[in-house]
Enzyme design. Structure first.
Site, PDB file in Angstrom:
ATOM      1  N   ASP A  91       0.868  -5.463  17.015  1.00 58.00           N
ATOM      2  CA  ASP A  91       0.252  -5.072  18.233  1.00 58.00           C
ATOM      3  C   ASP A  91      -0.179  -3.508  18.238  1.00 58.00           C
ATOM      4  OD1 ASP A  91       0.766  -7.579  19.173  1.00 58.00           O
ATOM      5  OD2 ASP A  91       2.301  -7.197  20.459  1.00 58.00           O
ATOM      6  N   THR A 134       0.852  -1.136   0.135  1.00 56.27           N
ATOM      7  CA  THR A 134      -0.082   0.010   0.011  1.00 56.27           C
ATOM      8  C   THR A 134       0.677   1.267   0.109  1.00 56.27           C
ATOM      9  OG1 THR A 134      -1.789  -1.206   1.241  1.00 56.27           O
ATOM     10  CG2 THR A 134      -1.733   1.182   1.299  1.00 56.27           C
ATOM     11  N   GLU A 162      -3.640  -6.914   7.254  1.00 61.01           N
ATOM     12  CA  GLU A 162      -2.924  -6.926   8.663  1.00 61.01           C
ATOM     13  C   GLU A 162      -3.237  -8.087   9.426  1.00 61.01           C
ATOM     14  OE1 GLU A 162      -0.913  -3.604   8.572  1.00 61.01           O
ATOM     15  OE2 GLU A 162      -1.216  -4.306  10.434  1.00 61.01           O
ATOM     16  N   GLN A 184     -28.288  -4.540   1.389  1.00 57.80           N
ATOM     17  CA  GLN A 184     -29.616  -5.099   1.510  1.00 57.80           C
ATOM     18  C   GLN A 184     -30.620  -4.112   1.786  1.00 57.80           C
ATOM     19  OE1 GLN A 184     -29.661  -8.433   0.646  1.00 57.80           O
ATOM     20  NE2 GLN A 184     -31.974  -8.599   0.956  1.00 57.80           N
ATOM     21  N   ILE A 185     -30.755  -3.263   2.675  1.00 55.46           N
ATOM     22  CA  ILE A 185     -31.516  -2.232   3.307  1.00 55.46           C
ATOM     23  C   ILE A 185     -31.950  -1.205   1.790  1.00 55.46           C
ATOM     24  CG2 ILE A 185     -32.006  -0.475   4.820  1.00 55.46           C
ATOM     25  CD1 ILE A 185     -30.962  -2.278   7.082  1.00 55.46           C
TER      26      ILE A 185
HETATM   27  C1  FAD Z   1      -5.128  -4.366  -0.603  1.00 57.38           C
HETATM   28  C2  FAD Z   1      -4.015  -4.772  -0.205  1.00 57.38           C
HETATM   29  C3  FAD Z   1      -3.087  -3.962   0.628  1.00 57.38           C
HETATM   30  C4  FAD Z   1      -2.009  -4.440   1.379  1.00 57.38           C
HETATM   31  N1  FAD Z   1      -1.218  -3.796   1.977  1.00 57.38           N
HETATM   32  C5  FAD Z   1      -0.123  -4.516   2.482  1.00 57.38           C
HETATM   33  C6  FAD Z   1       1.135  -3.660   2.649  1.00 57.38           C
HETATM   34  O1  FAD Z   1       1.014  -2.382   2.757  1.00 57.38           O
HETATM   35  N2  FAD Z   1       2.130  -4.076   3.138  1.00 57.38           N
HETATM   36  C7  FAD Z   1       2.350  -5.617   3.130  1.00 57.38           C
HETATM   37  O2  FAD Z   1       3.273  -6.118   3.492  1.00 57.38           O
HETATM   38  N3  FAD Z   1       1.271  -6.467   2.887  1.00 57.38           N
HETATM   39  C8  FAD Z   1       0.209  -5.851   2.416  1.00 57.38           C
HETATM   40  N4  FAD Z   1      -0.840  -6.629   1.937  1.00 57.38           N
HETATM   41  C9  FAD Z   1      -0.854  -8.132   2.190  1.00 57.38           C
HETATM   42  C10 FAD Z   1      -1.944  -8.728   3.053  1.00 57.38           C
HETATM   43  O3  FAD Z   1      -1.269  -8.521   4.392  1.00 57.38           O
HETATM   44  C11 FAD Z   1      -1.735 -10.129   2.748  1.00 57.38           C
HETATM   45  O4  FAD Z   1      -2.515 -10.279   1.619  1.00 57.38           O
HETATM   46  C12 FAD Z   1      -2.474 -11.052   4.043  1.00 57.38           C
HETATM   47  O5  FAD Z   1      -1.650 -10.975   4.983  1.00 57.38           O
HETATM   48  C13 FAD Z   1      -2.893 -12.631   3.547  1.00 57.38           C
HETATM   49  O6  FAD Z   1      -1.740 -13.065   2.765  1.00 57.38           O
HETATM   50  P1  FAD Z   1      -1.809 -13.672   1.334  1.00 57.38           P
HETATM   51  O7  FAD Z   1      -2.562 -12.708   0.542  1.00 57.38           O
HETATM   52  O8  FAD Z   1      -0.641 -14.261   0.908  1.00 57.38           O
HETATM   53  O9  FAD Z   1      -3.113 -14.858   1.763  1.00 57.38           O
HETATM   54  P2  FAD Z   1      -2.577 -16.365   2.133  1.00 57.38           P
HETATM   55  O10 FAD Z   1      -1.496 -16.343   3.447  1.00 57.38           O
HETATM   56  O11 FAD Z   1      -2.100 -17.281   1.043  1.00 57.38           O
HETATM   57  O12 FAD Z   1      -3.939 -16.830   2.729  1.00 57.38           O
HETATM   58  C14 FAD Z   1      -4.853 -17.482   1.770  1.00 57.38           C
HETATM   59  C15 FAD Z   1      -5.974 -17.963   2.789  1.00 57.38           C
HETATM   60  O13 FAD Z   1      -5.517 -18.920   3.621  1.00 57.38           O
HETATM   61  C16 FAD Z   1      -5.830 -18.635   4.957  1.00 57.38           C
HETATM   62  N5  FAD Z   1      -4.726 -19.240   5.742  1.00 57.38           N
HETATM   63  C17 FAD Z   1      -3.406 -19.158   5.595  1.00 57.38           C
HETATM   64  N6  FAD Z   1      -2.586 -19.553   6.516  1.00 57.38           N
HETATM   65  C18 FAD Z   1      -3.658 -20.026   7.357  1.00 57.38           C
HETATM   66  C19 FAD Z   1      -3.664 -20.889   8.940  1.00 57.38           C
HETATM   67  N7  FAD Z   1      -2.373 -21.097   9.471  1.00 57.38           N
HETATM   68  N8  FAD Z   1      -4.866 -21.123   9.362  1.00 57.38           N
HETATM   69  C20 FAD Z   1      -6.012 -20.766   8.843  1.00 57.38           C
HETATM   70  N9  FAD Z   1      -6.042 -20.045   7.664  1.00 57.38           N
HETATM   71  C21 FAD Z   1      -4.792 -19.901   6.878  1.00 57.38           C
HETATM   72  C22 FAD Z   1      -5.956 -17.265   5.014  1.00 57.38           C
HETATM   73  O14 FAD Z   1      -6.536 -16.900   6.198  1.00 57.38           O
HETATM   74  C23 FAD Z   1      -6.558 -16.953   3.523  1.00 57.38           C
HETATM   75  O15 FAD Z   1      -7.824 -17.021   3.567  1.00 57.38           O
HETATM   76  C24 FAD Z   1      -2.056  -6.081   1.260  1.00 57.38           C
HETATM   77  C25 FAD Z   1      -3.067  -6.875   0.871  1.00 57.38           C
HETATM   78  C26 FAD Z   1      -3.991  -6.206   0.160  1.00 57.38           C
HETATM   79  C27 FAD Z   1      -5.078  -7.015  -0.609  1.00 57.38           C
END
Ligand code: FAD
Length: 377
Positions: free
Chosen positions: A238, A156, A361, A334-335
């Protein structure tokens, strides 16, 4: 805790007035254009609503996490995309605040405040998001420098940032203990970014990929000791999760207010739709989520401000408030009925903007994992 102090109320009112004047009226425009809100950023700087957590000696406000959370809720009420864009500096500087030397702070925090620069936080990679310790970027020591290589994604404010706080492996064999954090300047050779990524919502908060190819990072730009990176990242969470949770409540509250107004005005079967129990109960549930979520978010902020461990409550706040934002936005659509699905009404945008709170986050599943772990601590 149940009443804001006079100072906090004044800060809230300042953020509320700024939002009503500068953010809400322009939310649709920025959602449509996807431009980064420079004009609003500079206006917010003038009134002291950016760089909140940077200490006063470096030109910031020296705000507490609770103060940041109050501002986040107010600004996100107007547009969570603009709010995220404006408040990202506060996330990006957290590693510097937590682990920086006085020299690093003086050099970089002052530049942000004096020059009006934007910073971005680079953790996520194409193959590692939730699994923070699984990042593959490397920083290899060569004398008094590190050679930084790797690709970060979903960063971001990456398209407009002048500084990055970057996590990379200094000892790839050592797992989470092999990660370190660095301050990297955008105009150093080997740093480049992609075009802004196309996304569902929060269009004003542009995100992109950031590429590091053989970037020479001086040793004095490492934050903390070699291997401190994972610990820094956990401490960042945190402090970053309470304002993100509060921002989600800003979205949830906006959805509630829009729905209350519409349900009072829209008639069906000869009466306002608010008179139907099916609609009224939905509104009541939306109001419960806003109240409960705000208390959780503020409590998680207050704990860390008062030196207490807030990891579990911050995870609860982030999970609950993200779900509250998504549910309230969905219920508002919905509303509004067919009008809820139209871009001419504000709730369609709220629904697109709300979804991200369950993902960034730390996803909702990751928050629950933390809560589960903390319960057995
Ligand atoms: C619009 C946007 C802005 C962002 N901004 C930033 C930023 O400024 N800096 C930055 O560093 N990152 C940023 N991110 C990244 C964001 O933090 C990650 O997308 C997020 O942490 C999820 O990681 P991933 O996309 O790799 O999904 P994955 O880790 O691949 O997860 C995929 C799915 O599996 C589930 N999952 C994974 N591991 C587990 C587990 N152990 N137990 C249960 N479920 C699990 C997750 O909950 C999710 O539903 C941003 C993302 C978006 C979309």
């Amino acid at each position: 805790m149940y009443e804001l102090s006079d100072d906090l109320r004044m800060l809230r009112d300042l953020a509320r007035e700024f939002t009503a004047k500068e953010i809400t009226p322009r939310a649709a425009e920025y959602d449509e254009s996807g431009e980064w809100p420079w004009e609003i950023f500079h206006k917010a700087r003038e009134v002291g609503l950016v760089n909140l957590n940077i200490p006063e000696e470096y030109g910031g406000l020296g705000a507490t996490v609770l103060e940041e959370s109050i501002v986040a809720e107010e600004m996100a009420y107007g547009c969570s995309g603009i709010q995220t864009a404006l408040m990202l500096n506060q996330l990006a500087v957290l590693p510097i605040l937590l682990a920086g030397t006085p020299e690093q702070k003086a050099r970089y925090l002052s530049r942000l405040t004096e020059e009006g620069l934007v910073a971005a936080y680079c953790m996520t990679e194409p193959d590692a998001g939730s699994d923070v310790a699984g990042i593959k970027a490397t920083a290899t020591r060569r004398g008094d420098r590190y050679l930084l290589n790797g690709t970060k994604t979903w960063i971001t404010d990456g398209p407009v940032a002048s500084l990055f706080t970057v996590f990379a492996k200094t000892d790839p064999e050592a797992g989470r203990r092999g990660m370190s954090c660095f301050i990297v300047e955008r105009d150093w050779p080997g740093v480049s970014t992609s075009k802004p990524l196309e996304k569902m919502g929060q269009h004003a908060a542009q995100a992109c990929q950031v590429f590091f190819e053989e970037v020479e990072v001086p040793v004095e730009n490492r934050l903390g000791k070699e291997g401190d990176g994972f610990l820094i990242a956990m401490k960042v969470f945190d402090r970053s999760r309470p304002p993100v949770a509060a921002a989600a409540i800003g979205v949830a509250r906006r959805a509630l207010d829009e729905a209350v107004r519409y349900a009072g005005e829209r008639h069906a079967f000869g009466q306002p739709i608010a008179h139907f129990q099916g609609v009224g109960f939905m509104l009541a549930d939306m109001a419960i989520r806003v109240e409960a979520g705000r208390h959780l978010a503020y409590k998680s902020a207050w704990l860390v401000d008062n030196g207490q461990r807030n990891t579990m409550v911050a995870a609860m706040a982030k999970a609950f408030c993200a779900d509250a934002a998504m549910q309230n936005a969905t219920d508002a659509v919905q509303i509004f009925g067919g009008n809820g699905y139209s871009r001419e009404y504000p709730v369609e945008k709220l629904m697109r903007d709300a979804k991200i709170y369950q993902i960034y986050e730390g996803t909702t599943q990751i928050q629950k994992r933390i809560i589960q772990r903390e319960l057995y601590r």
